[in-house]
Scaffold this motif. Sequence first.
Motif, PDB file in Angstrom:
ATOM      1  N   GLU A 173      71.850  12.524  72.680  1.00  0.00           N
ATOM      2  CA  GLU A 173      72.100  11.099  72.906  1.00  0.00           C
ATOM      3  C   GLU A 173      73.572  10.755  72.677  1.00  0.00           C
ATOM      4  N   GLU A 174      74.141  11.280  71.593  1.00  0.00           N
ATOM      5  CA  GLU A 174      75.539  10.985  71.290  1.00  0.00           C
ATOM      6  C   GLU A 174      76.478  11.575  72.334  1.00  0.00           C
ATOM      7  N   ALA A 175      76.133  12.739  72.876  1.00  0.00           N
ATOM      8  CA  ALA A 175      76.963  13.365  73.911  1.00  0.00           C
ATOM      9  C   ALA A 175      77.022  12.476  75.154  1.00  0.00           C
TER      10      ALA A 175
ATOM     11  N   ASP B   3      81.580  21.665  75.362  1.00  0.00           N
ATOM     12  CA  ASP B   3      80.354  21.549  74.568  1.00  0.00           C
ATOM     13  C   ASP B   3      79.336  20.642  75.258  1.00  0.00           C
ATOM     14  N   PHE B   4      79.811  19.584  75.924  1.00  0.00           N
ATOM     15  CA  PHE B   4      78.911  18.699  76.660  1.00  0.00           C
ATOM     16  C   PHE B   4      78.190  19.467  77.763  1.00  0.00           C
ATOM     17  N   ILE B   5      78.931  20.299  78.467  1.00  0.00           N
ATOM     18  CA  ILE B   5      78.342  21.098  79.543  1.00  0.00           C
ATOM     19  C   ILE B   5      77.300  22.064  78.984  1.00  0.00           C
ATOM     20  N   ARG B   6      77.636  22.731  77.883  1.00  0.00           N
ATOM     21  CA  ARG B   6      76.698  23.697  77.299  1.00  0.00           C
ATOM     22  C   ARG B   6      75.434  23.008  76.787  1.00  0.00           C
ATOM     23  N   LEU B   7      75.584  21.819  76.208  1.00  0.00           N
ATOM     24  CA  LEU B   7      74.408  21.083  75.747  1.00  0.00           C
ATOM     25  C   LEU B   7      73.478  20.745  76.912  1.00  0.00           C
TER      26      LEU B   7
ATOM     27  N   ALA C 141      75.539  23.497  70.926  1.00  0.00           N
ATOM     28  CA  ALA C 141      76.202  23.892  72.171  1.00  0.00           C
ATOM     29  C   ALA C 141      76.456  25.393  72.200  1.00  0.00           C
ATOM     30  N   ASP C 142      76.820  25.956  71.052  1.00  0.00           N
ATOM     31  CA  ASP C 142      77.162  27.373  70.976  1.00  0.00           C
ATOM     32  C   ASP C 142      75.932  28.272  70.936  1.00  0.00           C
ATOM     33  N   LYS C 143      74.890  27.834  70.225  1.00  0.00           N
ATOM     34  CA  LYS C 143      73.755  28.717  69.947  1.00  0.00           C
ATOM     35  C   LYS C 143      72.429  28.233  70.521  1.00  0.00           C
ATOM     36  N   GLY C 144      72.405  27.036  71.065  1.00  0.00           N
ATOM     37  CA  GLY C 144      71.154  26.503  71.574  1.00  0.00           C
ATOM     38  C   GLY C 144      70.267  26.002  70.450  1.00  0.00           C
ATOM     39  N   LEU C 145      69.169  25.377  70.820  1.00  0.00           N
ATOM     40  CA  LEU C 145      68.244  24.838  69.827  1.00  0.00           C
ATOM     41  C   LEU C 145      67.648  25.943  68.969  1.00  0.00           C
TER      42      LEU C 145
END
Length: 232
Positions: free
Chosen positions: A88-90, A128-132, A49-53
């Motif tokens: 998936e977990e998010a 974090d959900f939004i950023r993901l 979420a913070d740094k991206g893939l």
Amino acid sequence: MNQTVQKEKPRRGRPPKQVVEAEGPDGTRTNDPERTMADILEVATAEFADKGLAGARIDEIAALTRTSKRMIYYYFESKEGLYVRVLEEAYRRIRRIEADLHLEDLAPEQALRVLVGFTFDYQLGNPDFIRLVMNENMHRGEFLARSSTIQDLNVPVINAVRSVYERGVAAGVFRPDVDPVDLHMSISALCFFNVSNRHTFSLIFKRELDNPAAVAARRESIVEMVVRFVRR
């Protein structure tokens, strides 16, 4: 109705949380694969979420969970595999909480208000959900498309929206020309924007959006907007 939801703790500006595997009475580690995987997913969620893939590092995730890259690859096969599981977990978490709202026990308009209010509260409390979701949209859904469960995970929310809406139509309180998927999209869009764009919107328009009064006013505005849109 203001639903209370469990909030994820933001990681910016504070030391990263370390999680450890289960330990026995003598201080030795026990073999607890489920907890180890849960710990890895918790830390990986914040990292992606913070740094991206591209920016997240398996080395860092391993260090914060006091495990090893080899163990992470054993459970998730690759960095991309871990990223897909995080996504998936998010979605699984929000859908699981939605199922506990018991909307079927409420009158249609009240059920809709509860659902919209919950969506607002959850997304506000879980940035974090939004950023993901934002990160995965930058990838045009490439990695979420690899999931074999994402479609099934999201069926319940559409069924819940459809059930509430159809009960409202049958009761004569909702107009009969709204598509449930479109209604879900509208609810998501309004609540999502409130989190994803709050910093830029606040800066550009000189609005203080984080104080409790502003949050409460915005929440009520979104709930009213959706209800008036479907009301007959």
